[in-house]
Each structure stands twice: as C-alpha cells, then as structure tokens.
Design a protein around this motif. Structure first.
Motif, PDB file in Angstrom:
ATOM      1  N   GLU A   1      40.768  40.672  -4.155  1.00  0.00           N
ATOM      2  CA  GLU A   1      42.029  39.966  -4.895  1.00  0.00           C
ATOM      3  C   GLU A   1      42.632  38.829  -3.938  1.00  0.00           C
ATOM      4  O   GLU A   1      42.920  37.688  -4.727  1.00  0.00           O
ATOM      5  N   SER A   2      42.526  38.664  -2.697  1.00  0.00           N
ATOM      6  CA  SER A   2      43.172  37.568  -1.860  1.00  0.00           C
ATOM      7  C   SER A   2      41.969  36.298  -1.714  1.00  0.00           C
ATOM      8  O   SER A   2      42.882  35.273  -1.898  1.00  0.00           O
ATOM      9  N   ASP A   3      41.172  36.967  -2.049  1.00  0.00           N
ATOM     10  CA  ASP A   3      40.139  35.564  -2.163  1.00  0.00           C
ATOM     11  C   ASP A   3      39.708  35.159  -3.250  1.00  0.00           C
ATOM     12  O   ASP A   3      40.251  33.695  -3.036  1.00  0.00           O
ATOM     13  N   LEU A   4      40.686  35.432  -4.448  1.00  0.00           N
ATOM     14  CA  LEU A   4      41.347  34.708  -5.790  1.00  0.00           C
ATOM     15  C   LEU A   4      42.209  34.776  -5.426  1.00  0.00           C
ATOM     16  O   LEU A   4      42.517  32.868  -5.866  1.00  0.00           O
ATOM     17  N   ASP A   5      43.454  34.606  -5.122  1.00  0.00           N
ATOM     18  CA  ASP A   5      44.138  33.869  -4.903  1.00  0.00           C
ATOM     19  C   ASP A   5      44.398  32.546  -3.965  1.00  0.00           C
ATOM     20  O   ASP A   5      45.066  31.807  -4.220  1.00  0.00           O
ATOM     21  N   ARG A   6      44.109  33.129  -2.945  1.00  0.00           N
ATOM     22  CA  ARG A   6      44.115  31.441  -2.085  1.00  0.00           C
ATOM     23  C   ARG A   6      43.035  30.963  -2.664  1.00  0.00           C
ATOM     24  O   ARG A   6      42.876  29.414  -2.340  1.00  0.00           O
TER      25      ARG A   6
END
Length: 256
Positions: free
Chosen positions: A102-107
């Motif tokens: 999820e952090s990759d997607l947000d970044r």
C-alpha cells in the motif's frame, strides 16, 4: 515590439529526460523554470542553459505537495505568466500486485498522479486568463499495454493519459492545448542503475536484452523525447490537442 519570451516550467528538470527537455526548449529562446527536488542538480541545469546564452531559474519543490506547487506557480505567474508546463517528474516501481505494498501505491500516486494534478492546477487559471497555454504530460507505453511487473507504475501512467484527455476537452475553448507523450524504454541513468543493482554479474547481457525489447533494436535517448516535446510546444503543433504520442521504437504496435 519584440515578441514575448515564452516561459516553460519543467518538472524533474534536473536530470535524464527532464534535463534534455530543458536544454532543448532553451534553444528556442524560452525562459526555462527548472523544478526538481534536487536544487543543486537543478542549478547545474540552469547553469548549462545560461552558459549557452539562455535564461533559466532553478526551484526546489516537491510536486506532491499541493501548497508548495500552488505558491510557486502563483509567485512565478505574478512576474511572468507560465506559457508551457511539462509534467515530467515521476518515479518507477517494479512488481505485480502481490509485491506492491500500500505504501508503494501511495508513493507513486502522490508523485506521478497527484503531482501532475498539482502542477496543472497551479497554472490553469493563468493560462485561462491569457487564453493560451501548452501542457505536456509524460505518460508511458505502460498506460496503453500490459507490461510485466509494472502494476503500480501502469496505474499511475494510465491516470496521466486520461487526465490529459480531460484537460484537453475542458479547456479547448480557452486556447489551452494538452497532450501526452508515452515513451518506451529510454536510456537514462535510471536504467543503468537498475541494471547494476539487479544484474551485477551480467550487465552487458541485460542491457542488450532490454534494448532488443524495442523492435527498432535499441533504447530511445532523452534527446529524442525532448525533440517531440519541442514540437508539441511549438506553433507547428497548433492543431494538436488531446492526443497521446507513443515514442517507443515500435513497441506498442510491432511487438506481436
């Protein structure tokens, strides 16, 4: 009366494709605003432009920060309205949905999608007021075809493509043209670093493999992308808006 000097704002303008775009547009006697997270690198790009007789300014801004972008565009437009926006800043991610956190997607969303929104939002009012403007968004072939292990990246570039269509439609009566460019694999320091990190024992072999994935048999160059940006920003392209331009050595249409 002398012709008005056009002002072009280029995000991610300190290196790679962005730097080539800055140098190319500077040759057309435009004032170049080099926007990048890395201020020292942005200053180096402006120095090259100035040393060649051009005009440029460097700004350190995070494109994902709406307040920073809006304030920057406001302060610039008070001095000299922005005529051209090149949304080039972006980051990559390798992985399918299972190894995309999820952090990759947000970044990726924050820079590749929200960053484009922020910059267009920052310039659109001024462009409407002067009844002219050119917006170029950097998409990717990953916006149009399936690329292995590019789940998050493809998601963001698909958004860039459809934002281009929306902006072109909404502001056509305001004299604003909006197009996007979809490069295939381009030989930049990012590619070299990727190969060195992931294939340290067979770098030459992997470089050749990646080059051959384009039917034309090689990667593109930043200067070739910059040349297309140059054309789309020019009056010669006055009849072009709402279009996506693959520049990919035949990847999309010939890889079948």
């Amino acid at each position: 009366m002398a012709d008005k000097v056009k002002v072009a704002l280029v995000t991610g303008g300190a290196s790679g494709i962005g730097k080539s775009i800055c140098l190319r547009l500077a040759q057309k006697k435009m004032k170049i605003l080099v926007v990048d997270l890395n201020l020292e690198a942005a200053k180096q790009t402006t120095k090259e432009i100035i040393d060649s007789g051009g005009t440029a300014e460097a700004y350190a801004v995070d494109v994902s920060n709406n307040a920073q972008i809006v304030e920057l565009c406001k302060s610039i437009n008070e001095k000299h309205p922005i005529d051209i926006l090149v949304n080039n800043a972006g980051i990559a991610h390798i992985g399918n949905i299972e190894n995309t956190q999820e952090s990759d997607l947000d970044r990726l969303y924050n820079i590749n999608v929200k960053g484009v929104y922020n910059c267009i939002y920052g310039v659109i009012e001024s462009m409407k007021a002067q009844k002219s403007g050119v917006i170029i968004n950097m998409a990717s072939i990953a916006a149009s075809v399936g690329i292995t292990d590019r789940f998050a990246y493809s998601m963001t570039k698909g958004a860039v493509l459809t934002m281009t269509y929306s902006v072109a439609r909404d502001y056509i009566d305001d004299g604003i043209r909006c197009n996007c460019i979809s490069p295939g694999r381009v030989h930049t320091p990012f590619v070299d670093n990727f190969i060195e990190k992931n294939y340290p024992d067979n770098q030459a072999e992997m470089f050749e493999k990646l080059s051959k994935s384009q039917p034309i048999g090689r990667m593109g160059t930043p200067d070739e992308i910059a040349a297309l940006v140059d054309y789309l920003c020019s009056d010669d392209a006055a009849f072009i808006t709402g279009s996506n331009f693959p520049i990919d050595g035949g990847f999309v249409t010939l890889n079948n």
